[in-house]
Design an enzyme around this catalytic site. Sequence first.
Site, PDB file in Angstrom:
ATOM      1  N   LYS A  53       0.878  -1.173   0.000  1.00 52.25           N
ATOM      2  CA  LYS A  53       0.000   0.000   0.000  1.00 52.25           C
ATOM      3  C   LYS A  53       0.917   1.224   0.000  1.00 52.25           C
ATOM      4  CE  LYS A  53      -3.298   2.561   2.767  1.00 52.25           C
ATOM      5  NZ  LYS A  53      -3.847   2.763   4.113  1.00 52.25           N
TER       6      LYS A  53
ATOM      7  N   ALA B  99      -9.660   5.394   4.527  1.00 58.77           N
ATOM      8  CA  ALA B  99      -9.482   6.575   5.376  1.00 58.77           C
ATOM      9  C   ALA B  99     -10.781   7.354   5.589  1.00 58.77           C
ATOM     10  CB  ALA B  99      -8.427   7.522   4.832  1.00 58.77           C
ATOM     11  N   GLY B 100     -11.022   7.658   6.846  1.00 53.86           N
ATOM     12  CA  GLY B 100     -12.133   8.530   7.204  1.00 53.86           C
ATOM     13  C   GLY B 100     -13.426   7.818   7.541  1.00 53.86           C
TER      14      GLY B 100
ATOM     15  N   ASN C 108      -9.735   1.324  10.152  1.00 54.41           N
ATOM     16  CA  ASN C 108      -8.788   1.194  11.258  1.00 54.41           C
ATOM     17  C   ASN C 108      -9.338   1.865  12.503  1.00 54.41           C
ATOM     18  OD1 ASN C 108      -6.590   1.092  13.034  1.00 54.41           O
ATOM     19  ND2 ASN C 108      -5.103   1.486  11.488  1.00 54.41           N
ATOM     20  N   THR C 109      -9.262   3.207  12.530  1.00 58.71           N
ATOM     21  CA  THR C 109      -9.638   3.948  13.735  1.00 58.71           C
ATOM     22  C   THR C 109     -11.062   3.631  14.202  1.00 58.71           C
ATOM     23  OG1 THR C 109      -8.153   5.720  13.078  1.00 58.71           O
ATOM     24  CG2 THR C 109      -9.819   6.270  14.731  1.00 58.71           C
TER      25      THR C 109
END
Lengths: 66, 260
Positions: free
Chosen positions: B98, B185-186, B207-208
């Site tokens: 990645k 992301a996001g 992830n988060t």
Amino acid sequence: MKINYNGTTIEVKDNLSLHSFVTELQLESRTIAAAVNEEIVPKKNWENFFLQEGMTVDIFNLVAGG
Amino acid sequence: MTDKLTLAGKSFDSRLIIGTGKYASGEILAKACKESGAQIATMAVKRIDTQDHTDEIISPLLDMGIQLMPNTSGAKNAKEAIFAAQLAREALEVDWIKVEVHPDVKYLLPDPIETFKACEVLCKEGFKVFPYINADPVLCKRLEDIGVSAVMPLGSPIGSARGLDTLSMLKIIIRESHVPVIIDAGIGAPSDAVKAFEIGADACMINTAIAAAGDQLKMARAFNLAQEAGRMAYKAGLADKIETSRATSPMEAFLKEAMK
């Protein structure tokens, strides 16, 4: 002789192979890659790659990340 | 699910990719991966800290048969990203990478020029390249032309949990892409993932949203359900949006009769 390992100057014995260096650090079983003077040294060459005075050795591993 | 995700010639039942950052332990991460159903996980390359054994995250993931997708996070330019990719391949014997190049630490927005340069070299070197990029349809096509395995446009900045701020551009990317589109992301909530899959995303990277949840395993399960719901809705075909109403019951005729 002195080498630079991961940003720190350390003293190691002469005629030390990269394989022996990694073994002394007890890293041989871990998922790592090594670069000397910013050039990657493939694992298969570690035994025959001998460190020399002033070389920069960096050992990398994989850590958590997104 | 019967419709499988194919990335770089490999098939996966799950359409989630798990980012391994911010978990308290490798054990929780492995359990979260299992609950999410994910079969692909990302990780980063770093100079080793001999006191730190966080690389032990990898063993349980390998035992689970997870496809590893190392990233080049921390790279500020193409040269550093290429070096990180080569290190990852040497360490893991995995040719998936990645590509992340984000010199700006405030928003961690990817540098399109350096990312493109890195991808060009890595594709030629035989890597399976997955570039993390802004939601730019033109850049996606340029990357497709040089042989990337998928594109990974962002929904919003990394870790922001803002969801799909780039929705209209993501729709164009998905419509026009000939390589898989992984929305990265996001994504802050399962509803964001549902939305991503409803518009036709091939996969989502999380992830988060899981790692920072109060109950990570429950949230991982929620994302697993979200991918199933979103993908199923996409396959089913959503009703068109219109400006006016569409009667769903024969009420109008009945009222007319009563008014007479």
